[in-house]
Design a protein around this motif. Sequence first.
Motif, PDB file in Angstrom:
ATOM      1  N   ASN A  49       0.762  -1.272  -0.133  1.00 30.02           N
ATOM      2  CA  ASN A  49      -0.013  -0.027   0.063  1.00 30.02           C
ATOM      3  C   ASN A  49       0.832   1.198  -0.044  1.00 30.02           C
ATOM      4  O   ASN A  49       0.424   2.213   0.336  1.00 30.02           O
ATOM      5  N   ARG A  50       2.128   1.214  -0.514  1.00 25.65           N
ATOM      6  CA  ARG A  50       3.057   2.534  -0.428  1.00 25.65           C
ATOM      7  C   ARG A  50       2.400   3.480  -1.115  1.00 25.65           C
ATOM      8  O   ARG A  50       3.134   4.658  -0.971  1.00 25.65           O
ATOM      9  N   GLU A  51       1.454   3.381  -2.321  1.00 21.72           N
ATOM     10  CA  GLU A  51       1.093   4.565  -2.879  1.00 21.72           C
ATOM     11  C   GLU A  51      -0.065   5.265  -2.240  1.00 21.72           C
ATOM     12  O   GLU A  51      -0.638   6.191  -2.635  1.00 21.72           O
ATOM     13  N   LYS A  52      -0.499   4.708  -0.967  1.00 17.87           N
ATOM     14  CA  LYS A  52      -1.724   5.087  -0.540  1.00 17.87           C
ATOM     15  C   LYS A  52      -1.350   5.662   0.882  1.00 17.87           C
ATOM     16  O   LYS A  52      -0.337   5.382   1.562  1.00 17.87           O
ATOM     17  N   ALA A  53      -2.140   6.588   1.467  1.00 19.41           N
ATOM     18  CA  ALA A  53      -1.964   6.998   2.933  1.00 19.41           C
ATOM     19  C   ALA A  53      -3.042   5.987   3.671  1.00 19.41           C
ATOM     20  O   ALA A  53      -4.057   6.045   3.322  1.00 19.41           O
ATOM     21  N   VAL A  54      -2.244   5.358   4.786  1.00 18.81           N
ATOM     22  CA  VAL A  54      -2.773   4.241   5.514  1.00 18.81           C
ATOM     23  C   VAL A  54      -2.780   4.806   6.852  1.00 18.81           C
ATOM     24  O   VAL A  54      -1.864   4.902   7.297  1.00 18.81           O
ATOM     25  N   SER A  55      -3.936   4.901   7.371  1.00 18.92           N
ATOM     26  CA  SER A  55      -4.060   5.372   8.932  1.00 18.92           C
ATOM     27  C   SER A  55      -3.886   4.337   9.719  1.00 18.92           C
ATOM     28  O   SER A  55      -3.840   3.177   9.616  1.00 18.92           O
ATOM     29  N   ALA A  56      -3.414   4.642  10.852  1.00 12.38           N
ATOM     30  CA  ALA A  56      -3.136   3.727  12.082  1.00 12.38           C
ATOM     31  C   ALA A  56      -4.347   2.904  12.411  1.00 12.38           C
ATOM     32  O   ALA A  56      -4.430   1.805  12.560  1.00 12.38           O
ATOM     33  N   ASP A  57      -5.495   3.551  12.087  1.00 12.31           N
ATOM     34  CA  ASP A  57      -6.768   2.802  12.561  1.00 12.31           C
ATOM     35  C   ASP A  57      -6.903   1.700  11.729  1.00 12.31           C
ATOM     36  O   ASP A  57      -7.456   0.534  12.048  1.00 12.31           O
ATOM     37  N   ILE A  58      -6.791   1.988  10.497  1.00 12.75           N
ATOM     38  CA  ILE A  58      -7.051   1.002   9.346  1.00 12.75           C
ATOM     39  C   ILE A  58      -6.127  -0.302   9.637  1.00 12.75           C
ATOM     40  O   ILE A  58      -6.567  -1.233   9.580  1.00 12.75           O
ATOM     41  N   ILE A  59      -4.869   0.366   9.952  1.00 12.21           N
ATOM     42  CA  ILE A  59      -3.980  -1.022  10.142  1.00 12.21           C
ATOM     43  C   ILE A  59      -4.210  -1.691  11.448  1.00 12.21           C
ATOM     44  O   ILE A  59      -4.225  -3.096  11.479  1.00 12.21           O
ATOM     45  N   ILE A  60      -4.991  -1.167  12.349  1.00 15.23           N
ATOM     46  CA  ILE A  60      -5.121  -1.757  13.518  1.00 15.23           C
ATOM     47  C   ILE A  60      -6.197  -2.628  13.231  1.00 15.23           C
ATOM     48  O   ILE A  60      -6.461  -3.708  14.123  1.00 15.23           O
ATOM     49  N   ASP A  61      -7.313  -2.161  12.570  1.00  9.81           N
ATOM     50  CA  ASP A  61      -8.449  -3.121  12.032  1.00  9.81           C
ATOM     51  C   ASP A  61      -8.028  -4.290  11.536  1.00  9.81           C
ATOM     52  O   ASP A  61      -8.733  -5.304  11.350  1.00  9.81           O
ATOM     53  N   ASN A  62      -6.850  -3.939  10.505  1.00 13.17           N
ATOM     54  CA  ASN A  62      -6.804  -5.251   9.758  1.00 13.17           C
ATOM     55  C   ASN A  62      -5.555  -6.326  10.739  1.00 13.17           C
ATOM     56  O   ASN A  62      -5.776  -7.415  10.547  1.00 13.17           O
ATOM     57  N   PHE A  63      -5.001  -5.902  11.605  1.00 14.00           N
ATOM     58  CA  PHE A  63      -4.167  -6.623  12.311  1.00 14.00           C
ATOM     59  C   PHE A  63      -4.360  -7.160  13.774  1.00 14.00           C
ATOM     60  O   PHE A  63      -4.056  -8.002  14.230  1.00 14.00           O
ATOM     61  N   TRP A  64      -5.057  -6.243  14.317  1.00 15.08           N
ATOM     62  CA  TRP A  64      -5.616  -6.513  15.827  1.00 15.08           C
ATOM     63  C   TRP A  64      -6.833  -6.006  16.038  1.00 15.08           C
ATOM     64  O   TRP A  64      -7.352  -5.188  16.968  1.00 15.08           O
ATOM     65  N   PRO A  65      -7.973  -6.659  15.098  1.00 15.69           N
ATOM     66  CA  PRO A  65      -9.251  -6.394  15.422  1.00 15.69           C
ATOM     67  C   PRO A  65      -9.947  -6.780  16.710  1.00 15.69           C
ATOM     68  O   PRO A  65     -11.067  -6.092  17.238  1.00 15.69           O
ATOM     69  N   ASP A  66      -9.521  -7.509  17.341  1.00 12.87           N
ATOM     70  CA  ASP A  66     -10.037  -8.162  18.590  1.00 12.87           C
ATOM     71  C   ASP A  66      -9.533  -7.668  19.895  1.00 12.87           C
ATOM     72  O   ASP A  66      -9.840  -7.687  20.857  1.00 12.87           O
ATOM     73  N   LEU A  67      -8.440  -6.767  19.662  1.00 12.28           N
ATOM     74  CA  LEU A  67      -7.918  -6.017  20.919  1.00 12.28           C
ATOM     75  C   LEU A  67      -8.668  -4.639  21.168  1.00 12.28           C
ATOM     76  O   LEU A  67      -9.332  -4.135  20.216  1.00 12.28           O
ATOM     77  N   ASP A  68      -8.641  -4.111  22.338  1.00  6.85           N
ATOM     78  CA  ASP A  68      -9.264  -2.926  22.759  1.00  6.85           C
ATOM     79  C   ASP A  68      -8.370  -1.875  22.194  1.00  6.85           C
ATOM     80  O   ASP A  68      -7.380  -2.251  21.637  1.00  6.85           O
ATOM     81  N   PRO A  69      -9.043  -0.689  21.900  1.00  3.88           N
ATOM     82  CA  PRO A  69      -8.179   0.230  21.145  1.00  3.88           C
ATOM     83  C   PRO A  69      -6.764   0.534  21.769  1.00  3.88           C
ATOM     84  O   PRO A  69      -5.952   1.049  21.169  1.00  3.88           O
ATOM     85  N   ILE A  70      -6.699   0.740  22.970  1.00  3.98           N
ATOM     86  CA  ILE A  70      -5.339   1.054  23.796  1.00  3.98           C
ATOM     87  C   ILE A  70      -4.549   0.039  23.527  1.00  3.98           C
ATOM     88  O   ILE A  70      -3.362   0.285  23.256  1.00  3.98           O
ATOM     89  N   SER A  71      -4.764  -1.313  23.780  1.00  4.06           N
ATOM     90  CA  SER A  71      -3.781  -2.289  23.417  1.00  4.06           C
ATOM     91  C   SER A  71      -3.646  -2.444  22.145  1.00  4.06           C
ATOM     92  O   SER A  71      -2.453  -2.994  21.872  1.00  4.06           O
ATOM     93  N   ALA A  72      -4.414  -2.343  21.088  1.00  4.99           N
ATOM     94  CA  ALA A  72      -4.210  -2.431  19.669  1.00  4.99           C
ATOM     95  C   ALA A  72      -3.143  -1.415  19.082  1.00  4.99           C
ATOM     96  O   ALA A  72      -2.169  -1.537  18.752  1.00  4.99           O
ATOM     97  N   LYS A  73      -3.207  -0.009  19.743  1.00  3.36           N
ATOM     98  CA  LYS A  73      -2.275   1.063  19.383  1.00  3.36           C
ATOM     99  C   LYS A  73      -0.944   0.712  19.995  1.00  3.36           C
ATOM    100  O   LYS A  73       0.207   0.755  19.301  1.00  3.36           O
TER     101      LYS A  73
END
Length: 91
Positions: free
Chosen positions: A48-72
């Motif tokens: 995805n190097r040509e796109k701006a990818v937010s931390a929230d999108i990465i977190i949703d893809n990689f750590w969907p089951d964690l609470d927001p603080i733990s995922a960050k």
Amino acid sequence: MAVRKESNGLLEIYTLGRFRIKIDGQLASGNSDRANKAWLLFKYLLTNREKAVSADIIIDNFWPDLDPISAKQALYTCIHRLRSMLEPNRS
């Protein structure tokens, strides 16, 4: 006494066939479980190097089951681990 090898910074990325990364000719992308998530993140960012990818999108893809603080925190840890693997002599 520790000897520090200077790097010329050559980064080779192989994406066809088996995914591999070499730094100065040395294989960096091993198969350890601990590093696996970091390499998955690297592949995701590379894809995805040509796109701006937010931390929230990465977190949703990689750590969907964690609470927001733990995922960050998991994302920050993964980024730190990835940087350490890509720049092993970084101080």
